[in-house]
Design a protein around this motif. Sequence first.
Motif, PDB file in Angstrom:
ATOM      1  N   THR A  55       0.855  -1.186   0.000  1.00 42.06           N
ATOM      2  CA  THR A  55       0.000   0.000   0.000  1.00 42.06           C
ATOM      3  C   THR A  55       0.892   1.237   0.000  1.00 42.06           C
ATOM      4  OG1 THR A  55      -1.635  -1.226   1.270  1.00 42.06           O
ATOM      5  CG2 THR A  55      -1.874   1.165   1.226  1.00 42.06           C
ATOM      6  N   LEU A  56       0.546   2.185  -0.868  1.00 35.04           N
ATOM      7  CA  LEU A  56       1.343   3.415  -1.027  1.00 35.04           C
ATOM      8  C   LEU A  56       0.550   4.636  -0.606  1.00 35.04           C
ATOM      9  CD1 LEU A  56       2.987   3.238  -4.558  1.00 35.04           C
ATOM     10  CD2 LEU A  56       4.173   3.349  -2.363  1.00 35.04           C
ATOM     11  N   LYS A  57       1.225   5.538   0.076  1.00 37.88           N
ATOM     12  CA  LYS A  57       0.669   6.857   0.409  1.00 37.88           C
ATOM     13  C   LYS A  57       1.782   7.874   0.265  1.00 37.88           C
ATOM     14  CE  LYS A  57      -1.960   5.072   4.295  1.00 37.88           C
ATOM     15  NZ  LYS A  57      -1.913   4.965   5.732  1.00 37.88           N
ATOM     16  N   GLU A  58       1.412   9.140   0.342  1.00 36.43           N
ATOM     17  CA  GLU A  58       2.443  10.165   0.425  1.00 36.43           C
ATOM     18  C   GLU A  58       2.882  10.259   1.881  1.00 36.43           C
ATOM     19  OE1 GLU A  58       1.422  14.011  -1.173  1.00 36.43           O
ATOM     20  OE2 GLU A  58       3.435  14.795  -0.766  1.00 36.43           O
ATOM     21  N   HIS A  59       4.176  10.562   2.111  1.00 41.18           N
ATOM     22  CA  HIS A  59       4.689  10.727   3.462  1.00 41.18           C
ATOM     23  C   HIS A  59       5.394  12.082   3.526  1.00 41.18           C
ATOM     24  CE1 HIS A  59       5.446   8.780   7.337  1.00 41.18           C
ATOM     25  NE2 HIS A  59       6.622   9.408   7.350  1.00 41.18           N
ATOM     26  N   THR A  60       5.434  12.632   4.720  1.00 41.08           N
ATOM     27  CA  THR A  60       6.101  13.940   4.851  1.00 41.08           C
ATOM     28  C   THR A  60       7.578  13.762   5.164  1.00 41.08           C
ATOM     29  OG1 THR A  60       5.464  13.924   7.172  1.00 41.08           O
ATOM     30  CG2 THR A  60       4.056  15.172   5.659  1.00 41.08           C
ATOM     31  N   GLN A  61       8.407  14.671   4.760  1.00 42.85           N
ATOM     32  CA  GLN A  61       9.836  14.768   5.140  1.00 42.85           C
ATOM     33  C   GLN A  61      10.762  13.703   4.542  1.00 42.85           C
ATOM     34  OE1 GLN A  61      10.827  17.340   6.900  1.00 42.85           O
ATOM     35  NE2 GLN A  61       8.884  18.139   7.628  1.00 42.85           N
ATOM     36  N   HIS A  62      10.356  12.449   4.580  1.00 36.21           N
ATOM     37  CA  HIS A  62      11.253  11.373   4.124  1.00 36.21           C
ATOM     38  C   HIS A  62      10.411  10.149   3.763  1.00 36.21           C
ATOM     39  CE1 HIS A  62      10.548   9.262   7.933  1.00 36.21           C
ATOM     40  NE2 HIS A  62      10.694  10.456   8.519  1.00 36.21           N
ATOM     41  N   ASP A  63      11.040   9.205   3.046  1.00 38.85           N
ATOM     42  CA  ASP A  63      10.348   7.940   2.764  1.00 38.85           C
ATOM     43  C   ASP A  63      10.168   7.171   4.065  1.00 38.85           C
ATOM     44  OD1 ASP A  63      10.275   8.397   0.017  1.00 38.85           O
ATOM     45  OD2 ASP A  63      12.190   7.376  -0.340  1.00 38.85           O
ATOM     46  N   TYR A  64       9.112   6.387   4.114  1.00 36.23           N
ATOM     47  CA  TYR A  64       8.855   5.589   5.317  1.00 36.23           C
ATOM     48  C   TYR A  64       8.399   4.197   4.867  1.00 36.23           C
ATOM     49  CZ  TYR A  64       6.682   3.945   9.610  1.00 36.23           C
ATOM     50  OH  TYR A  64       6.333   3.200  10.702  1.00 36.23           O
ATOM     51  N   PHE A  65       9.118   3.174   5.358  1.00 34.75           N
ATOM     52  CA  PHE A  65       8.816   1.805   4.919  1.00 34.75           C
ATOM     53  C   PHE A  65       8.393   0.931   6.087  1.00 34.75           C
ATOM     54  CE2 PHE A  65      12.625   3.078   2.209  1.00 34.75           C
ATOM     55  CZ  PHE A  65      11.838   3.600   1.197  1.00 34.75           C
ATOM     56  N   GLN A  66       7.341   0.172   5.853  1.00 32.66           N
ATOM     57  CA  GLN A  66       6.897  -0.810   6.843  1.00 32.66           C
ATOM     58  C   GLN A  66       6.832  -2.182   6.180  1.00 32.66           C
ATOM     59  OE1 GLN A  66       3.254  -0.221   8.871  1.00 32.66           O
ATOM     60  NE2 GLN A  66       4.257   0.895  10.540  1.00 32.66           N
ATOM     61  N   LEU A  67       7.264  -3.191   6.930  1.00 33.77           N
ATOM     62  CA  LEU A  67       7.133  -4.561   6.444  1.00 33.77           C
ATOM     63  C   LEU A  67       6.442  -5.374   7.535  1.00 33.77           C
ATOM     64  CD1 LEU A  67       7.743  -6.749   4.328  1.00 33.77           C
ATOM     65  CD2 LEU A  67       9.987  -7.039   5.384  1.00 33.77           C
ATOM     66  N   ASN A  68       5.299  -5.908   7.195  1.00 39.17           N
ATOM     67  CA  ASN A  68       4.497  -6.689   8.155  1.00 39.17           C
ATOM     68  C   ASN A  68       4.300  -5.942   9.471  1.00 39.17           C
ATOM     69  OD1 ASN A  68       4.297  -8.750   6.288  1.00 39.17           O
ATOM     70  ND2 ASN A  68       6.088  -9.838   7.076  1.00 39.17           N
TER      71      ASN A  68
ATOM     72  N   PHE B 187       8.842  14.960  -2.912  1.00 39.16           N
ATOM     73  CA  PHE B 187       7.732  14.036  -2.669  1.00 39.16           C
ATOM     74  C   PHE B 187       8.284  12.756  -2.035  1.00 39.16           C
ATOM     75  CE2 PHE B 187       4.735  10.726  -3.487  1.00 39.16           C
ATOM     76  CZ  PHE B 187       3.484  11.336  -3.488  1.00 39.16           C
ATOM     77  N   TYR B 188       7.676  12.340  -0.921  1.00 41.89           N
ATOM     78  CA  TYR B 188       8.137  11.125  -0.239  1.00 41.89           C
ATOM     79  C   TYR B 188       7.013  10.092  -0.169  1.00 41.89           C
ATOM     80  CZ  TYR B 188      11.972  14.170   0.915  1.00 41.89           C
ATOM     81  OH  TYR B 188      13.032  15.035   0.810  1.00 41.89           O
ATOM     82  N   PHE B 189       7.423   8.837  -0.166  1.00 46.14           N
ATOM     83  CA  PHE B 189       6.449   7.732  -0.165  1.00 46.14           C
ATOM     84  C   PHE B 189       6.385   7.040   1.193  1.00 46.14           C
ATOM     85  CE2 PHE B 189       7.740   7.884  -4.668  1.00 46.14           C
ATOM     86  CZ  PHE B 189       6.517   7.876  -5.307  1.00 46.14           C
ATOM     87  N   GLU B 190       5.192   6.622   1.545  1.00 43.64           N
ATOM     88  CA  GLU B 190       5.044   5.648   2.625  1.00 43.64           C
ATOM     89  C   GLU B 190       4.688   4.321   1.964  1.00 43.64           C
ATOM     90  OE1 GLU B 190       2.638   6.771   5.986  1.00 43.64           O
ATOM     91  OE2 GLU B 190       2.082   4.672   6.361  1.00 43.64           O
ATOM     92  N   VAL B 191       5.519   3.326   2.206  1.00 39.05           N
ATOM     93  CA  VAL B 191       5.326   2.017   1.574  1.00 39.05           C
ATOM     94  C   VAL B 191       5.063   0.993   2.675  1.00 39.05           C
ATOM     95  CG1 VAL B 191       6.347   0.236   0.105  1.00 39.05           C
ATOM     96  CG2 VAL B 191       6.972   2.639  -0.244  1.00 39.05           C
ATOM     97  N   ASP B 192       3.890   0.430   2.640  1.00 41.64           N
ATOM     98  CA  ASP B 192       3.489  -0.521   3.682  1.00 41.64           C
ATOM     99  C   ASP B 192       3.266  -1.879   3.018  1.00 41.64           C
ATOM    100  OD1 ASP B 192       2.533  -1.742   5.897  1.00 41.64           O
ATOM    101  OD2 ASP B 192       0.714  -0.527   6.080  1.00 41.64           O
TER     102      ASP B 192
END
Lengths: 316, 316
Positions: free
Chosen positions: B45-58, B85-90
Amino acid sequence: MNEASAYAPANIALAKYWGKRNEELNLPITSSLSISLNQYGATTTLKEHTQHDYFQLNGHAIEPNTEFSSRLTQFLERFRPHPNFYFEVDTHSTVPIAAGVASSACGFAALTLALNSFLDLNLDDAALSILARRGSGSACRSLWHGFVEWQAGKLDNGMDSFATPLPQEWHELRIGLLLFNTEKKSISSRAAMHQTVLTSPFYREWPQIVAKTLVTLHSAIDEKDFSLLGATAEANALAMHSTMLTSEPSICYWLPETVATMQKIWQLRAQGLELYFTQDAGPNLKLLYLQQDEHLIQETFPSIISIAPWNLQNAQ
Amino acid sequence: MNEASAYAPANIALAKYWGKRNEELNLPITSSLSISLNQYGATTTLKEHTQHDYFQLNGHAIEPNTEFSSRLTQFLERFRPHPNFYFEVDTHSTVPIAAGVASSACGFAALTLALNSFLDLNLDDAALSILARRGSGSACRSLWHGFVEWQAGKLDNGMDSFATPLPQEWHELRIGLLLFNTEKKSISSRAAMHQTVLTSPFYREWPQIVAKTLVTLHSAIDEKDFSLLGATAEANALAMHSTMLTSEPSICYWLPETVATMQKIWQLRAQGLELYFTQDAGPNLKLLYLQQDEHLIQETFPSIISIAPWNLQNAQ
């Protein structure tokens, strides 16, 4: 002479003999290089027997119609003083039979030496090695202690395919036998070799690999560079097993214990211990190490049979 | 779009991807062919994130300075709508991480699909496969269910190196995962592949082996010849592992359990059971069998995860 006896040590190849260019004459595709196992080998005693050949191994008669018995009879054909002369062959082996510790090699080497003595043949070393080779390829290397090299040769009749001992001694070198399974093998090394040459897509690389292995082993022996000797022997064994794994069908002599021990050896080496292995057509591993580490290795592998190849006072 | 999600299945290669002609672009030396693992894969699942990329795994945040995190950031560079533009990747994965079950493949495939949707890119299948390949080579095969073939391609820029699904379905086919060890590997498949190409004397035979494997797999799939499919996949895996065993230093992903299970599979097959295995850069085995033998195999290997690749009702 009423009776003659001879001893020959087993040998472990550091550059393996794997593949024949002539099945009948046991002519190899590549040269090979081994270390002999000192007091682990075979003593063969010869006498005349009445009516038929008679074979004993470790005190037990060998049944006349087995494959082993036929190989012996076939081997003896060329030595009978007259067609109605029969041999009694009594062999005592100190190595496990058919466990990948080349028991046929020392057996045929001892038999060749005993025949030479019994029949007063006065054969030279090359002739003895060639005759032993006819019984079992690697038997041609079991006529001597220490390092022995078998030159593949080029002649169709095999008269240039024999072994000679190397002059170098390496008193600190040790070989340890780790026997996981001394039961009879599911596929003989003879059959495995044949199938590999015919079906492995990697076999065509084998001759170049062995050529390189031999050059490196010679410089490791000349310079007493143990790390180079061990790493080269181990890589050669893994290459041989890789040609087997990729034959059709796959031949895998590895048991769970084989892999567990390989992993342990690699782990110990990563921690600084100079310990290497080689493996023949069987599940057992043969470890290579130096005298200085012998105690530690015996503690780590309590069942190991540790051999000093140049400490010959107890050898026959 | 505020958020986009995509699912991609893991895949198991029957003709392995082993060796790159271009490390940066993940361009392979050979083509490869896989089966996807249906419900075992990754949802991203992708969203926009503020300041920096943010990654989650499980559900767990991935530390910013890990190798995995850098690979993700590097992959995302080419997708940012603007530099700030930064991504949140879950990502939620149903396959064990780094256990040789290609978790990075389904992860990068799901991420590519999610990016396509999140950014409204409307990329065609070839473009999606090429982008997924840049994240992790075998990710280019994880965009589809069923059989998928990755054409190695010839171009230096990799624009002809992408995967396409095969039209054939084989509903009776089963893949069983036998996981012996889901801990992180001692050497990554990426590093193992690199070292093998550079040092194994057998690697030069690999391209011809895979070419032959692919021809045989295509006819096995066309004719639904399961014995041929299984034997061909198994031989290809053993050849790949043989190139690793003969690299310098040797790479051995086999554990004692791996060999014990191989021996068991060969024994069962000798008794008539149509059961084969394949193995990737890890100790686990992936079994191939047919629906008719599924119960027996589940009884024999109680821990097996049995997968029906074409039974898609539960897949996302």
